[in-house]
Design a protein around this motif. Structure first.
Motif, mmCIF file in Angstrom:
data_model
loop_
_atom_site.group_PDB
_atom_site.id
_atom_site.type_symbol
_atom_site.label_atom_id
_atom_site.label_comp_id
_atom_site.label_asym_id
_atom_site.label_seq_id
_atom_site.Cartn_x
_atom_site.Cartn_y
_atom_site.Cartn_z
ATOM 1 N N VAL A 102 -1.180 3.078 13.554
ATOM 2 C CA VAL A 102 -0.775 4.455 13.267
ATOM 3 C C VAL A 102 -1.726 5.081 12.252
ATOM 4 O O VAL A 102 -2.403 4.383 11.503
ATOM 5 C CB VAL A 102 0.679 4.508 12.740
ATOM 6 C CG1 VAL A 102 1.652 3.955 13.782
ATOM 7 C CG2 VAL A 102 0.830 3.755 11.429
ATOM 8 N N THR A 103 -1.741 6.412 12.226
ATOM 9 C CA THR A 103 -2.624 7.110 11.293
ATOM 10 C C THR A 103 -1.958 7.355 9.941
ATOM 11 O O THR A 103 -2.640 7.494 8.933
ATOM 12 C CB THR A 103 -3.085 8.453 11.873
ATOM 13 O OG1 THR A 103 -1.937 9.233 12.216
ATOM 14 C CG2 THR A 103 -3.947 8.235 13.108
ATOM 15 N N ASP A 104 -0.633 7.425 9.893
ATOM 16 C CA ASP A 104 0.093 7.698 8.653
ATOM 17 C C ASP A 104 1.233 6.688 8.531
ATOM 18 O O ASP A 104 2.274 6.836 9.185
ATOM 19 C CB ASP A 104 0.617 9.135 8.678
ATOM 20 C CG ASP A 104 1.287 9.564 7.378
ATOM 21 O OD1 ASP A 104 1.959 8.730 6.735
ATOM 22 O OD2 ASP A 104 1.144 10.749 7.029
ATOM 23 N N ILE A 105 1.047 5.683 7.678
ATOM 24 C CA ILE A 105 2.043 4.613 7.535
ATOM 25 C C ILE A 105 3.395 5.172 7.104
ATOM 26 O O ILE A 105 4.426 4.861 7.706
ATOM 27 C CB ILE A 105 1.566 3.537 6.534
ATOM 28 C CG1 ILE A 105 0.336 2.802 7.075
ATOM 29 C CG2 ILE A 105 2.691 2.565 6.188
ATOM 30 C CD1 ILE A 105 0.586 1.910 8.262
ATOM 31 N N ASP A 106 3.440 5.983 6.053
ATOM 32 C CA ASP A 106 4.723 6.472 5.526
ATOM 33 C C ASP A 106 5.488 7.292 6.565
ATOM 34 O O ASP A 106 6.681 7.085 6.776
ATOM 35 C CB ASP A 106 4.506 7.297 4.259
ATOM 36 C CG ASP A 106 4.004 6.450 3.100
ATOM 37 O OD1 ASP A 106 4.296 5.229 3.070
ATOM 38 O OD2 ASP A 106 3.306 7.001 2.225
ATOM 39 N N LYS A 107 4.808 8.204 7.221
ATOM 40 C CA LYS A 107 5.450 9.047 8.234
ATOM 41 C C LYS A 107 5.932 8.194 9.410
ATOM 42 O O LYS A 107 7.048 8.365 9.903
ATOM 43 C CB LYS A 107 4.453 10.107 8.700
ATOM 44 C CG LYS A 107 5.012 11.133 9.642
ATOM 45 C CD LYS A 107 3.943 12.187 9.955
ATOM 46 C CE LYS A 107 4.456 13.240 10.903
ATOM 47 N NZ LYS A 107 3.424 14.248 11.202
ATOM 48 N N SER A 108 5.097 7.264 9.861
ATOM 49 C CA SER A 108 5.462 6.409 10.991
ATOM 50 C C SER A 108 6.590 5.457 10.630
ATOM 51 O O SER A 108 7.495 5.224 11.442
ATOM 52 C CB SER A 108 4.241 5.625 11.469
ATOM 53 O OG SER A 108 3.267 6.501 11.967
ATOM 54 N N ARG A 157 -2.453 0.362 9.707
ATOM 55 C CA ARG A 157 -3.267 1.575 9.667
ATOM 56 C C ARG A 157 -4.347 1.498 10.740
ATOM 57 O O ARG A 157 -5.060 0.510 10.844
ATOM 58 C CB ARG A 157 -3.908 1.750 8.297
ATOM 59 C CG ARG A 157 -4.553 3.102 8.117
ATOM 60 C CD ARG A 157 -4.911 3.416 6.684
ATOM 61 N NE ARG A 157 -3.908 3.069 5.699
ATOM 62 C CZ ARG A 157 -2.781 3.741 5.440
ATOM 63 N NH1 ARG A 157 -2.500 4.817 6.148
ATOM 64 N NH2 ARG A 157 -1.939 3.340 4.519
#
Length: 140
Positions: free
Chosen positions: A9-15, A68
């Motif tokens: 994923v490109t954004d760990i927190d959002k994902s 990431r």
């Protein structure tokens, strides 16, 4: 049975927020992270979510590990449950014999946990398979 999947994923927190919200009604939860500094250079930081069986250790369950995404990275990483170390060895040999690319011969992966025995191969498109036997899983 599928043991685990890595999702790049490109954004760990959002994902992580997305997957936790989507899977919570099914009994999944975050259960821990793997910090790459504790293992080989080619193993990234991982953020784990698991079903109740996986997290409780009461049986063979499933997990998702977010990682990431690197520049230009694509493909799938799929961990497949094996009942014995010999099954790991056999699946690895068969995959290599079928033209798979070696990404880690069968061996103990104690940097993940004691009793974690695995082998890794890639297919022609860069998708990766991990054949894994976890000593703490109950016998099938």
């Amino acid at each position: 049975m599928i043991d685990h999947v890595y999702i790049s994923v490109t954004d760990i927190d959002k994902s992580l927020a997305f997957y936790l919200a989507a899977l919570e009604p099914l009994g999944w939860r975050a259960f821990g992270n793997y910090e790459s500094a504790s293992g080989p250079a080619d193993v990234p930081d991982l953020f784990g979510l698991g079903d109740d069986t996986y997290v409780s250790g009461t049986g063979i369950g499933s997990s998702i590990w977010l990682r990431r995404r690197g520049p230009g990275e694509t493909g799938l990483y799929l961990g497949i449950v094996c009942a014995t170390n010999e099954a790991v060895d056999a699946a690895y040999a068969a995959a290599i014999g079928a033209g798979g690319v070696d990404e880690g011969a069968p061996a103990d992966r104690t940097y993940f946990a004691p009793g974690y025995y695995a082998a890794n191969v890639a297919d022609f498109d860069g998708n990766r398979l991990e054949f894994v036997r976890k000593a703490w899983n109950p016998a099938p």
